[in-house]
Design an enzyme around this catalytic site. Structure first.
Site, PDB file in Angstrom:
ATOM      1  N   ASP A 220      -9.656   5.150  -5.593  1.00 32.57           N
ATOM      2  CA  ASP A 220      -8.737   4.020  -5.616  1.00 32.57           C
ATOM      3  C   ASP A 220      -7.891   4.134  -6.872  1.00 32.57           C
ATOM      4  O   ASP A 220      -8.422   4.371  -7.959  1.00 32.57           O
ATOM      5  CB  ASP A 220      -9.541   2.707  -5.626  1.00 32.57           C
ATOM      6  CG  ASP A 220      -8.712   1.480  -5.308  1.00 32.57           C
ATOM      7  OD1 ASP A 220      -7.507   1.494  -5.590  1.00 32.57           O
ATOM      8  OD2 ASP A 220      -9.282   0.505  -4.791  1.00 32.57           O
TER       9      ASP A 220
ATOM     10  N   ARG B 105      -5.611   1.605  -7.557  1.00 30.77           N
ATOM     11  CA  ARG B 105      -5.104   0.263  -7.818  1.00 30.77           C
ATOM     12  C   ARG B 105      -5.749  -0.283  -9.086  1.00 30.77           C
ATOM     13  O   ARG B 105      -6.391  -1.335  -9.084  1.00 30.77           O
ATOM     14  CB  ARG B 105      -5.402  -0.658  -6.644  1.00 30.77           C
ATOM     15  CG  ARG B 105      -4.700  -0.298  -5.364  1.00 30.77           C
ATOM     16  CD  ARG B 105      -5.166  -1.195  -4.250  1.00 30.77           C
ATOM     17  NE  ARG B 105      -6.607  -1.065  -4.041  1.00 30.77           N
ATOM     18  CZ  ARG B 105      -7.302  -1.826  -3.193  1.00 30.77           C
ATOM     19  NH1 ARG B 105      -6.709  -2.761  -2.501  1.00 30.77           N
ATOM     20  NH2 ARG B 105      -8.596  -1.632  -3.053  1.00 30.77           N
TER      21      ARG B 105
END
Length: 350
Positions: free
Chosen positions: A335, A337
Site C-alpha cells: 500500500d 497510501r
C-alpha cells in the site's frame, strides 16, 4: 533522425537566470500571509518563481499539449474576477504552525485578496484551493429516503433527494522540509528520491535547495461539507467525517470486485444525518467527506487491475487474505497510501 531544437527555444529551469532575485521569499508557517509570502509557480516570468514544479498537478501536462497545439496562448494569465470562495475558511491556529500543515497551502483559497497587491503588480499568483456550492444526487440517498432512514429537511436534504454541499478542491503543495520530517527522512534524501523517481523531471529538486516548496504532479483532494463550513472548527458541534481514497471502479462504475462505493455512500448518508437538525432525526452537527486522489492505494489502476487478475487466477480462487500479498508481488509494496500527510486537510479546515 533526431529533431534538433533551436538553442533560443531551450529554457533551463535548474538554475536561476542571470539577474534573478525578484522571487518573493517563502516563510512557511508564518501566521500572516504577507509574512509567509505568495507561492509563485508561473512559467511566464521565471524570475518570480519561488517553487519547484507548476500549478494544476498532472494537468500541467495537458496545458503543455494545449500550448503546443496552439489552442492556448503561452503565458495566459487567469482572470480571477469573482472566483473568491463562496464560504470564507480560516485562518485557524494550525495555519501558523509549520508542523501541522506541510502538504497544502493554507492561503491557497484566498490569494485573490491576501496577495491582491502583488497580483496587481504583475505577479502571476494562482489559487491552489477553490471553494464553491453544489448539490449531489445519489441513488443511495433516494433509497435511504424510501426506507425512511433519512428525511427531507429543506436545508441539507432537498425535495428532489439532492443534498446541498460546499465543495472544496485542493491541489497539493509540499513544503519539503516538513514533508521530510513527517516521514522521518532527511530533506536531501527526499529531494533525491523525488528527482530520481520522476525520471529527472524536476532538476530544481537537487539544484535549488533555496526552493523549499514543491508542486507535485499528482491528484489532489476534494472536500464535501454538509452543513455550515464554519462548524468544522467548532469543538461544540458534532462532526461526522470520512477520509476516502479514490476507487474509480467502485465509486463511479460499481465494479463487483471492490466494495469502496458502499463505504462512501454510507458515509455520505451519515454525514447528511449528522448535519441535519433534531426535528428530522439529525445530530445538529456538520458532515465532512475528504476524497483523495490515490487510485489503487496510490499504485494506479494498471497495477490494481494486474493484481485483480493475479487474485482471480491463484490456486484456490480469489481470497481476501491474499489481496495484499498479491499486491506486494506486483508493486513491491502492499500500500502506498501513506497517511502521514492525511491530517493536514483536517487541520486546515478546523
Amino acid at each position: 533522425m533526431a529533431t534538433e531544437i533551436p538553442a533560443r527555444h531551450i529554457r533551463l529551469t535548474s538554475h536561476p537566470p542571470p539577474g534573478a532575485g525578484s522571487a518573493a521569499p517563502v516563510a512557511w508557517g508564518a501566521a500572516d500571509p504577507a509574512a509567509r509570502g505568495p507561492l509563485v509557480g508561473t512559467t511566464t516570468n521565471r524570475a518570480h518563481r519561488n517553487v519547484v514544479g507548476t500549478h494544476s498537478g498532472s494537468y500541467g501536462v495537458y496545458r503543455a499539449l494545449a500550448v503546443a497545439a496552439g489552442h492556448l496562448a503561452r503565458g495566459h494569465r487567469a482572470d480571477l474576477t469573482d472566483t473568491a470562495p463562496t464560504d470564507p475558511i480560516g485562518p485557524y491556529p494550525a495555519w501558523g504552525d509549520p508542523e501541522k500543515i506541510v502538504s497544502l497551502d493554507p492561503w491557497g483559497a484566498s490569494v485573490q485578496t491576501v496577495f491582491a497587491e502583488a497580483i496587481a503588480g504583475g505577479v502571476d499568483i494562482r489559487p491552489t484551493i477553490a471553494v464553491t456550492k453544489a448539490r449531489v444526487h445519489l441513488p443511495e440517498i433516494k433509497q435511504a429516503l424510501a426506507f425512511q432512514r433519512l428525511q427531507v429537511d429543506g436545508r441539507i436534504l432537498l425535495d428532489d433527494a439532492s443534498a446541498a454541499v460546499t465543495k472544496i478542491a485542493i491541489e497539493p503543495v509540499w513544503w519539503l522540509p516538513g514533508v521530510a520530517r513527517r516521514f522521518g527522512v532527511s530533506e536531501a534524501d527526499l529531494r533525491r528520491a523525488l528527482f530520481e523517481e520522476t525520471g529527472g523531471m524536476y532538476p530544481e529538486l537537487v539544484t535549488r535547495s533555496d526552493l523549499e516548496v514543491f508542486l507535485p504532479p499528482i491528484g489532489g483532494q476534494t472536500l464535501y461539507v454538509f452543513g455550515d463550513v464554519r462548524d468544522l472548527a467548532n469543538p461544540e458541534v458534532t462532526l461526522t467525517a470520512r477520509v476516502h481514497d479514490e476507487c474509480n471502479g467502485s465509486d463511479v462504475f460499481g465494479s463487483d470486485i471492490c466494495t469502496c462505493r458502499p463505504y462512501l455512500t454510507h458515509a455520505i448518508e451519515e454525514c447528511i444525518q449528522g448535519a441535519q437538525g433534531a426535528e428530522v432525526g439529525g445530530r445538529g452537527g456538520v458532515g465532512l467527506i475528504v476524497y483523495s486522489r490515490k487510485e489503487g492505494r496510490a499504485l494506479g489502476e494498471v497495477t490494481k487491475f494486474l493484481v485483480y487478475n493475479a487474485r482471480k487466477r491463484q490456486e484456490g480462487g480469489d481470497r481476501a487474505d491474499k489481496y495484499f500479498l498479491r499486491t506486494e508481488c506486483v508493486a513491491g509494496v502492499q500500500d502506498m497510501r501513506f497517511q502521514e500527510l492525511m491530517p493536514d486537510v483536517l487541520h486546515w479546515s478546523a
